[in-house]
Design an enzyme around this catalytic site. Structure first.
Site, PDB file in Angstrom:
ATOM      1  N   LYS B  13       0.846  -1.203   0.000  1.00 13.38           N
ATOM      2  CA  LYS B  13       0.000   0.000   0.000  1.00 13.38           C
ATOM      3  C   LYS B  13       0.883   1.256   0.000  1.00 13.38           C
ATOM      4  CE  LYS B  13       0.364   2.352   4.079  1.00 13.38           C
ATOM      5  NZ  LYS B  13       1.494   1.746   4.628  1.00 13.38           N
ATOM      6  N   ASN B  55      13.734 -13.808   0.141  1.00 12.99           N
ATOM      7  CA  ASN B  55      14.235 -12.428   0.016  1.00 12.99           C
ATOM      8  C   ASN B  55      15.394 -12.162   0.965  1.00 12.99           C
ATOM      9  OD1 ASN B  55      11.124 -12.199  -0.541  1.00 12.99           O
ATOM     10  ND2 ASN B  55      12.047 -10.434  -1.579  1.00 12.99           N
ATOM     11  N   GLY B 145      10.523  -2.504   5.208  1.00 13.19           N
ATOM     12  CA  GLY B 145      10.785  -1.371   6.110  1.00 13.19           C
ATOM     13  C   GLY B 145      10.651  -0.023   5.460  1.00 13.19           C
ATOM     14  N   ALA B 146       9.868   0.061   4.369  1.00 13.88           N
ATOM     15  CA  ALA B 146       9.755   1.323   3.633  1.00 13.88           C
ATOM     16  C   ALA B 146       8.366   1.925   3.764  1.00 13.88           C
ATOM     17  CB  ALA B 146      10.108   1.086   2.157  1.00 13.88           C
ATOM     18  N   SER B 151       4.461  -5.991   5.854  1.00 16.18           N
ATOM     19  CA  SER B 151       4.033  -6.935   6.892  1.00 16.18           C
ATOM     20  C   SER B 151       2.562  -7.277   6.716  1.00 16.18           C
ATOM     21  CB  SER B 151       4.293  -6.366   8.286  1.00 16.18           C
ATOM     22  OG  SER B 151       3.407  -5.315   8.578  1.00 16.18           O
ATOM     23  N   ASP B 209      -3.470  -1.105   6.559  1.00 15.18           N
ATOM     24  CA  ASP B 209      -2.590  -1.828   5.638  1.00 15.18           C
ATOM     25  C   ASP B 209      -3.185  -3.171   5.236  1.00 15.18           C
ATOM     26  OD1 ASP B 209      -0.999   0.341   6.136  1.00 15.18           O
ATOM     27  OD2 ASP B 209       0.791  -0.814   6.688  1.00 15.18           O
TER      28      ASP B 209
END
Lengths: 401, 401
Positions: B13, B55, B145-146, B151, B209
């Site tokens: 998102k 990843n 982490g962006a 998550s 999210d």
């Protein structure tokens, strides 16, 4: 009619906060910029009025007798005459041009110069109703056509010098001092006649520029009401001219269109700009009464926020972004001043700044192709000087040997 | 318990408008980002649950019998347990870390992985109360982490796959199609369990999210209420990661402090941001029903204004300014998305843009050291895929030969 030489100066102006918002009923804070216009008035008895503008290499003289024939009937009316068959064409042209804005080249129409003189000298008292014979030299530190009130500084100097020469207001300069200012009552009179000069030059000026140039310091303008801030600290700034030309009219129209298109977005934005002006006014008052270093940090935050707001209004420009970026890289905060879309920006210099940092910033701005002046805002208004009190470059500019 | 391999994907998102303002009761528009997380679920009979995260090069397996011993009593409670002596330390840690956020390196705590599995699988129906034996591989296109909801995409994929594997919701994939989605009722269930996963990872997530990842398209979030926009056009964008790290917490606190310090300036600014979200929602609705090229110009204006507003809120960054400047040089409009202070920005790509211009912009952004993806927003939500429908790089990522 006084027979002595008069040396008068008055400051330019910058808008500290509220440009564009002022068009929509919000407050603007205008402050005197210590880049000054200087005027030297030398009484003559040669039957001529001569005007010398060394910045633009123009000297012109007119017979007093011929000037007396100019139709000055508009001066008995409250308003500047609307263009029409009853008004001579030269005066109609005057009201539609900004030709005395010390702008070089084709924008200077010499025909306008005596009109400002006539208008201002005719407002002088009865003893001067017959035009005096004069040599006038005007030299300015202000870059022309940059929205810094150069025409108002010209009009204010002219009004103060003519009123003093005609002894309608006293010469405030005593022998023992080098620079003096007039009483409040005299400043009112100077401002009134300077406004008439502005009307010749601009047609329908707000009166802000001549008021700032007359009183100096800072003033608040909202919906036609002008009031001086009681006490204003002098703040060191860099004034930077990006030299990017812009149309104030188009920029103002752009904001209006954006307001019409997105009223729910733009109206609160203007409200936020208004609150920035109010907060700035509050902080300036505090700085004058109880100065503290933190106040500069607040002024910097206000500058940053308003610059973003002006960008959101659509009046930013890549050159102004560059100005802000370059000064930010030196830890300094800048905003555009005036119409935007290029033009000038101001950068606050905190008192604790080391001079080498200031010099480095000036060099970085010059490297962008910008003109940059280290000066101050909140400067004194129109002043009378002794010849010895003027700095060398000013004496040179005015041709004082 | 289904015995076939399941292939599930769900989108990330981005916040289109309203980041930060949402903290102060204003609307945020969140849109599904077509960078997706893919999950492959392979039922096993080896008495183990294994998790493979290619990843970040992590593979971990646990005995089902051992996982059954984990205290799952919190799942009978409405709320995630507050830290205290009654709750085992491993679960307390879970709620306080974002350790399943597909973040490589020291932020990955392997202990959390089975907890999400346990929580989500235990919410599955009675037939699955005994933990099944499974191999799960998760591979994502989303940078971790962006602030792109990686998550949530993980949790949504996991919930959808486990619920389908346990036959609590049907497998929507028919033999003749390559990609299918679930019914509204099933999506509700997926979203509910995905939210539990988010709670394990984030402690107190907003639920935005996982909702975006579940339903796709765009949704409106205000004061805890989430509603999908009826129809949303898919918009091509560049997503750019400046890779400048930032603390969301510190940025949110900075805005709050600015609001407390300058309420009269910041409150109308938030109102203006709110109006931008409302206008954007209106335009997106129009685009879905009656598309016209001018709508893109409005979206661009809204992006520009909001970017300036976010700067005025103090959450900009030099890297984001650079992003905006680089894309502006190519005639494109960008804003930060999410917390700001670095992180990611989005750039709208008009449909009439030539591909070579897009490529030139991507190259210019890469030359700044940024990661850049050409993708879309308003993407479909969680989906079930056939193996043949997945692109080569996804099959490779999931280890499908």
């Amino acid at each position: 009619m006084l027979s002595k030489v008069l040396l008068v100066s008055s400051p330019g102006k910058v808008i500290l906060h509220g440009e564009h918002a002022v068009v929509h009923g919000k407050v603007a804070l205008a402050v005197a910029l210590n880049l000054r216009t200087f005027l030297r008035l030398q009484p003559q008895s040669n039957g001529k009025v001569s005007l010398n503008l060394p910045n633009i290499g123009v000297t012109q003289a007119w017979d007093v007798a011929r000037l007396q024939l100019l139709d000055t009937s508009f001066m008995e009316q409250g308003d500047f005459p609307a263009p029409g068959p009853g008004n001579p064409p030269d005066f109609r042209k005057l009201g539609q041009t900004q030709s005395l804005n010390l702008v070089p080249g084709p924008r200077l129409s010499l025909g306008t110069s005596p009109s400002v003189l006539v208008r201002e000298s005719h407002f002088a008292p009865a003893c001067c109703r017959a035009l005096p014979s004069l040599d006038i030299t005007v030299w300015s530190e202000l870059p022309p056509g940059a929205g810094l009130g150069s025409s108002a500084a010209y009009s204010v100097c002219l009004a103060a010098a003519l009123l003093t020469a005609c002894e309608d207001i006293p010469n405030p300069l005593e022998d023992s001092v080098h620079t003096s200012r007039w009483s409040e009552e005299d400043l009112q009179l100077i401002n009134k006649w300077a406004f008439q000069g502005e009307r010749v030059i601009h047609g329908n000026p707000s009166g802000v520029d001549n008021a700032v140039s007359t009183w100096g310091g800072a003033l608040r303008y909202q919906q036609g009401k002008i009031s001086s801030l009681d006490r204003t600290p002098a703040l060191q700034i860099l004034l930077t001219n990006t030299k990017v030309p812009r149309s104030t009219k188009a920029l103002v129209a752009g904001v209006r269109n954006r307001l019409i298109k997105f009223p729910d977005i733009v109206e609160p934005l203007l409200t936020s700009v208004d609150a920035i002006s109010a907060e700035c006014e509050h902080v300036l008052g505090e700085m004058a009464s109880a100065p503290a270093p933190e106040q500069y940090l607040v002024l910097e935050e206000l500058i940053d926020m308003n610059q973003h707001h002006l960008n959101a209004l659509g009046v930013g420009h890549a050159s102004l972004d560059q100005l802000c970026r370059v000064t930010a890289a030196h830890g300094l905060h800048s905003k555009l001043t005036g119409a935007g879309g290029g033009g000038c920006g101001i950068t606050l210099l905190r008192p604790d700044l080391e001079q080498d940092k200031v010099e480095a910033t000036k060099q970085a701005l010059a490297a962008c192709g910008f003109d940059c002046w280290e000066t101050s805002i909140g400067a004194p208004g129109v002043s009378m000087h002794s010849a010895t009190s003027l700095e060398g470059h000013v004496r040179q500019g005015l041709g004082i040997l």
